[in-house]
Each structure stands twice: as C-alpha cells, then as structure tokens.
Design a protein around this motif. Structure first.
Motif, PDB file in Angstrom:
ATOM      1  N   ILE A  36       1.398  -1.347   3.911  1.00  0.00           N
ATOM      2  CA  ILE A  36       1.688  -0.645   2.655  1.00  0.00           C
ATOM      3  C   ILE A  36       0.623  -0.954   1.606  1.00  0.00           C
ATOM      4  O   ILE A  36       0.152  -0.076   0.885  1.00  0.00           O
ATOM      5  CB  ILE A  36       3.087  -1.041   2.143  1.00  0.00           C
ATOM      6  N   GLY A  37       0.225  -2.232   1.523  1.00  0.00           N
ATOM      7  CA  GLY A  37      -0.807  -2.618   0.562  1.00  0.00           C
ATOM      8  C   GLY A  37      -2.119  -1.909   0.821  1.00  0.00           C
ATOM      9  O   GLY A  37      -2.795  -1.448  -0.122  1.00  0.00           O
ATOM     10  N   ALA A  38      -2.510  -1.794   2.099  1.00  0.00           N
ATOM     11  CA  ALA A  38      -3.777  -1.144   2.440  1.00  0.00           C
ATOM     12  C   ALA A  38      -3.709   0.371   2.234  1.00  0.00           C
ATOM     13  O   ALA A  38      -4.663   0.987   1.755  1.00  0.00           O
ATOM     14  CB  ALA A  38      -4.143  -1.465   3.885  1.00  0.00           C
ATOM     15  N   LYS A  39      -2.572   0.965   2.573  1.00  0.00           N
ATOM     16  CA  LYS A  39      -2.423   2.416   2.482  1.00  0.00           C
ATOM     17  C   LYS A  39      -2.401   2.899   1.041  1.00  0.00           C
ATOM     18  O   LYS A  39      -3.003   3.931   0.699  1.00  0.00           O
ATOM     19  CB  LYS A  39      -1.132   2.830   3.196  1.00  0.00           C
ATOM     20  N   PHE A  40      -1.722   2.167   0.166  1.00  0.00           N
ATOM     21  CA  PHE A  40      -1.516   2.643  -1.202  1.00  0.00           C
ATOM     22  C   PHE A  40      -2.261   1.814  -2.257  1.00  0.00           C
ATOM     23  O   PHE A  40      -2.100   2.059  -3.447  1.00  0.00           O
ATOM     24  CB  PHE A  40      -0.017   2.637  -1.513  1.00  0.00           C
ATOM     25  N   ASN A  41      -3.031   0.826  -1.785  1.00  0.00           N
ATOM     26  CA  ASN A  41      -3.767  -0.044  -2.707  1.00  0.00           C
ATOM     27  C   ASN A  41      -2.811  -0.679  -3.716  1.00  0.00           C
ATOM     28  O   ASN A  41      -3.076  -0.703  -4.925  1.00  0.00           O
ATOM     29  CB  ASN A  41      -4.871   0.738  -3.426  1.00  0.00           C
ATOM     30  N   ARG A  42      -1.719  -1.156  -3.229  1.00  0.00           N
ATOM     31  CA  ARG A  42      -0.704  -1.820  -4.057  1.00  0.00           C
ATOM     32  C   ARG A  42      -0.445  -3.219  -3.524  1.00  0.00           C
ATOM     33  O   ARG A  42      -0.443  -3.445  -2.313  1.00  0.00           O
ATOM     34  CB  ARG A  42       0.616  -1.041  -4.038  1.00  0.00           C
ATOM     35  N   GLN A  43      -0.216  -4.151  -4.425  1.00  0.00           N
ATOM     36  CA  GLN A  43       0.130  -5.511  -4.023  1.00  0.00           C
ATOM     37  C   GLN A  43       1.628  -5.705  -4.183  1.00  0.00           C
ATOM     38  O   GLN A  43       2.176  -5.492  -5.273  1.00  0.00           O
ATOM     39  CB  GLN A  43      -0.611  -6.549  -4.876  1.00  0.00           C
ATOM     40  N   ILE A  44       2.275  -6.079  -3.096  1.00  0.00           N
ATOM     41  CA  ILE A  44       3.707  -6.362  -3.128  1.00  0.00           C
ATOM     42  C   ILE A  44       3.876  -7.875  -3.195  1.00  0.00           C
ATOM     43  O   ILE A  44       3.434  -8.613  -2.320  1.00  0.00           O
ATOM     44  CB  ILE A  44       4.415  -5.774  -1.893  1.00  0.00           C
TER      45      ILE A  44
END
Length: 237
Positions: A61-69
């Motif tokens: 998810i982090g790589a796909k959306f450039n978001r840090q969870i």
C-alpha cells in the motif's frame, strides 16, 4: 483490517488495492494503521507467516499510493506473545490490541500464566439469598431448562440430599461455563435468568444466608461481568 484466514472482519486481499484507492480519496478519513484479527472466532494462530503477509500488505500500500501507514497491528498481544519470546515477530509489526495478557496475566497458547504477571486481578462476589438442604435429584417429569439444556442425573443420587445456596446473579450476568467457585469444595449446580444455584455439598464451611461466595472468571467471564449494569464494580487500591 485485512482478512488473513480467521474469517471475522477484514478486506479480502484481492480487494485491498481497490479499497485503499477509494479510502485515500476521502478528505475526512485519515488512515493511520492496518491490521488483522486472528484467534478470536475460529482460533487461527498469528504465526510468523501470517504476520509477514500483513507487513507486506502495508509495504504494498505504501509503495502503490506513496503513503506511510504508521501502525501495523498484528492482532491481540496475548496470542502473539510466544512469537515475541521466540524472536519470530516480523520487524514490520509494531502495534497490538492488548487484552487478556494484561488483565489476566495468561496466554492462550499453553493456557498458562505469564512469568512475572499477576493472575488474580478480578474476583466476583455474590451474596447467598437462600440456603436450604434439598434432594440431589429433581422430582417430576423433566424437559429442557430455561437455557435449552437437558440434564441427566445419577440414579445413585436418588434419596440423597445436599445444601443448596441461591446467589443473586444469573445467566443474564454471567455464563457459568466461564465461572469457577474459589472454594474447591463447592460447585455450580446450574443457573436461570437471574439466579445461580450452588451445591455446597455437606456445607462443612458453615455458609449461611447473606454470606458472600467468591468466584474466579476467565477472559470471557470477565467481559460479561464488566458489561453487566446489574453488577457493582469496585476497585481496591
């Protein structure tokens, strides 16, 4: 929450990317964690492979959306404690939902107490509101009880008596399967909606009406009691 096999809550993995794509478009929603539920419904254990999957989903998810969870929640701490002690917990798991281990000092893998943890935090007291010597075996034609159960009795008990105490709580408050008298010489004979019947045997302890009987509870028993508005709760300092 992501489905890892326990079949309680959680998105199926094939729907994960589409789901988060929709969530990240919502301005009023902030995603701070990803997690999974294990061991609660069917008892699927949170082993190393399951938690590696969860950690990889967070990375995807982090790589796909450039978001840090921020949080990757590996289930309840209680069922993952053995992985911590065995150094098998994946580094990506950084969050737990704490329950039984904290409040009961036990872990369900071996149904054993945890080292250096107190196991006697919760005690339930119930008042005896009636105490009479009665027959051991019911008299009359029998059917199912209020809980839908049928009971069989040892014919050898016919004609014998014991002291039976009624206490002021019932199935509305507690499931008797999660309740154990602290006094090993007595036992729970059964329960109805608002009362439990306790078999005191010969009552060698000389219990009397108005005495308090002490009970121990497991995790589910404590949940029921804490959620009952009819049971008074007191904290001892």
């Amino acid at each position: 929450m992501v489905e890892l096999g326990e079949l309680r809550e959680g998105i199926m993995r094939e729907d994960l990317i589409e789901f988060y794509a929709g969530i990240f478009k919502m301005d009023n929603i902030e995603v701070v964690g990803i997690g999974a539920n294990l061991s609660c419904l069917y008892g699927v254990l949170p082993n190393h492979d399951k938690l590696i999957q969860l950690s990889l989903y967070e990375q995807l998810i982090g790589a796909k959306f450039n978001r840090q969870i921020q949080y990757v929640s590996g289930g309840g701490l209680t069922v993952t404690i053995p992985l911590i002690f065995q150094n098998q917990l994946p580094k990506g798991i950084n969050h737990f939902r704490v329950g039984e281990a904290l409040f009961l000092g036990t872990e369900p893998f071996n149904n054993a107490p945890l080292e250096n943890m107190e196991t006697g935090i919760f005690t339930l007291y119930s008042e005896i509101i009636e105490l009479i010597e009665k027959p051991r075996v019911p008299m009359g034609e029998m059917t199912t009880n209020v809980d839908g159960h049928t009971t069989e009795f040892d014919p050898g008990m016919i004609g014998k008596t014991s002291y039976r105490a009624i206490v002021d709580m019932g199935l509305l408050d507690i499931d008797v399967n999660h309740l154990t008298p602290a006094d090993k010489k007595i036992e729970i004979a059964g329960g109805s909606s608002d009362m439990l019947v306790i078999d005191l045997k010969e009552n060698t302890q000389n219990y009397k009406a108005s005495d308090l009987l002490e009970f121990k509870m497991d995790y589910m028993g404590i949940l029921r009691i804490l959620n009952s508005k009819y049971i008074e709760k007191r904290v001892k300092q």
